[in-house]
Scaffold this motif. Sequence first.
Motif, PDB file in Angstrom:
ATOM      1  N   ARG A  10       0.845  -1.197   0.000  1.00 52.95           N
ATOM      2  CA  ARG A  10       0.000   0.000   0.000  1.00 52.95           C
ATOM      3  C   ARG A  10       0.878   1.245   0.000  1.00 52.95           C
ATOM      4  N   PHE A  11       0.444   2.274  -0.740  1.00 49.52           N
ATOM      5  CA  PHE A  11       1.196   3.498  -0.907  1.00 49.52           C
ATOM      6  C   PHE A  11       0.261   4.693  -0.838  1.00 49.52           C
ATOM      7  N   THR A  12       0.812   5.842  -0.502  1.00 55.78           N
ATOM      8  CA  THR A  12       0.147   7.094  -0.830  1.00 55.78           C
ATOM      9  C   THR A  12       0.532   7.402  -2.278  1.00 55.78           C
ATOM     10  N   PHE A  13      -0.164   8.299  -2.927  1.00 62.52           N
ATOM     11  CA  PHE A  13       0.190   8.650  -4.298  1.00 62.52           C
ATOM     12  C   PHE A  13       1.600   9.230  -4.359  1.00 62.52           C
ATOM     13  N   GLU A  14       1.970  10.033  -3.383  1.00 65.77           N
ATOM     14  CA  GLU A  14       3.306  10.624  -3.351  1.00 65.77           C
ATOM     15  C   GLU A  14       4.372   9.548  -3.191  1.00 65.77           C
ATOM     16  N   LEU A  30      -4.100   2.454  -7.596  1.00 62.06           N
ATOM     17  CA  LEU A  30      -5.509   2.615  -7.273  1.00 62.06           C
ATOM     18  C   LEU A  30      -5.708   2.474  -5.774  1.00 62.06           C
ATOM     19  N   ASN A  31      -6.097   3.585  -5.141  1.00 60.85           N
ATOM     20  CA  ASN A  31      -6.416   3.588  -3.705  1.00 60.85           C
ATOM     21  C   ASN A  31      -5.342   2.934  -2.845  1.00 60.85           C
ATOM     22  N   GLY A  32      -4.085   3.282  -3.078  1.00 59.37           N
ATOM     23  CA  GLY A  32      -3.003   2.771  -2.248  1.00 59.37           C
ATOM     24  C   GLY A  32      -2.399   1.466  -2.705  1.00 59.37           C
ATOM     25  N   GLU A  33      -2.973   0.836  -3.713  1.00 59.66           N
ATOM     26  CA  GLU A  33      -2.431  -0.414  -4.229  1.00 59.66           C
ATOM     27  C   GLU A  33      -1.781  -0.169  -5.592  1.00 59.66           C
ATOM     28  N   VAL A  34      -0.763  -0.962  -5.906  1.00 54.04           N
ATOM     29  CA  VAL A  34      -0.100  -0.853  -7.193  1.00 54.04           C
ATOM     30  C   VAL A  34      -0.230  -2.167  -7.938  1.00 54.04           C
ATOM     31  N   ILE A  75      -5.880  10.627 -11.540  1.00 54.23           N
ATOM     32  CA  ILE A  75      -7.304  10.843 -11.291  1.00 54.23           C
ATOM     33  C   ILE A  75      -7.439  11.067  -9.793  1.00 54.23           C
ATOM     34  N   ALA A  76      -7.309  12.314  -9.377  1.00 54.45           N
ATOM     35  CA  ALA A  76      -7.236  12.642  -7.950  1.00 54.45           C
ATOM     36  C   ALA A  76      -8.497  12.241  -7.200  1.00 54.45           C
ATOM     37  N   SER A  77      -9.661  12.435  -7.817  1.00 54.36           N
ATOM     38  CA  SER A  77     -10.921  12.136  -7.129  1.00 54.36           C
ATOM     39  C   SER A  77     -11.072  10.659  -6.809  1.00 54.36           C
ATOM     40  N   ALA A  78     -10.359   9.805  -7.529  1.00 53.96           N
ATOM     41  CA  ALA A  78     -10.422   8.359  -7.296  1.00 53.96           C
ATOM     42  C   ALA A  78      -9.152   7.827  -6.639  1.00 53.96           C
ATOM     43  N   ASP A  79      -8.209   8.716  -6.302  1.00 50.45           N
ATOM     44  CA  ASP A  79      -6.905   8.327  -5.792  1.00 50.45           C
ATOM     45  C   ASP A  79      -6.306   7.237  -6.679  1.00 50.45           C
ATOM     46  N   ALA A  80      -6.159   7.588  -7.977  1.00 52.33           N
ATOM     47  CA  ALA A  80      -5.699   6.607  -8.952  1.00 52.33           C
ATOM     48  C   ALA A  80      -4.731   7.245  -9.945  1.00 52.33           C
ATOM     49  N   ALA A  81      -3.936   6.395 -10.562  1.00 55.50           N
ATOM     50  CA  ALA A  81      -3.066   6.792 -11.668  1.00 55.50           C
ATOM     51  C   ALA A  81      -2.992   5.627 -12.639  1.00 55.50           C
ATOM     52  N   CYS A  82      -3.229   5.918 -13.910  1.00 55.76           N
ATOM     53  CA  CYS A  82      -3.225   4.903 -14.957  1.00 55.76           C
ATOM     54  C   CYS A  82      -2.255   5.313 -16.052  1.00 55.76           C
ATOM     55  N   TYR A  83      -2.006   4.383 -16.947  1.00 60.00           N
ATOM     56  CA  TYR A  83      -1.199   4.645 -18.131  1.00 60.00           C
ATOM     57  C   TYR A  83      -2.053   4.411 -19.371  1.00 60.00           C
TER      58      TYR A  83
END
Length: 197
Positions: A10-14, A30-34, A75-83
């Motif tokens: 689990r991670f924060t986005f930072e 996604l929400n702390g998971e990679v 996607i800040a509102s979903a605490d997500a990052a995609c490629y």
Amino acid sequence: MSSLPQACTRFTFEDYLVWEPTQELRHEYLNGEVFAMTGARRNHVTVTVNLTSALRNLVRGTPCRVYASDMKLRIASADAACYPDVSVSCDERDRRTDLFIAHPLLIIEVLSPSTAAWDRSRKFDLYRQIDTLQEYVLIEPELRSVDVFRRRPAGDWLFQPFRDDEAVELAALGCTLPMALIYEDVDFPPDAAADPD
């Protein structure tokens, strides 16, 4: 394209932004998971390169920028990052960040068997939270089949399929792309002539 294996930790986005460059593989967040990204097949990569090249030529000289699959989308509102495979942003804010964009106008995903269901459902749910997003495009790399989802003024989404030799309309950019350009140099499997529906 990402697969969805068991989460590593689990991670924060930072934390994710610091951790990911030290890894051999790219990871979506996604929400702390990679989740580790898998490699793509030849047709997938060919379609992605065709789209990136075509869109770059279309937006040249405008404030818009085309990003290939190595650029993260936050996607800040979903605490997500995609490629996404291809994204286009015309937003000044995205030219002020180096590691990700957050305000795309257009997102394109080239489907693969392992991620098609994810791209059509949960990932689209995430993308719809981006208020600047006007079009979401899904492309089958083994068939001449392109699905465009277009945000309407009321906030709902209009589905428009394109098949065979139809030109694909991208209203967000005010252009059309010929199927022949999207699928240039793609080697279709022998049964690809069959109707996908």
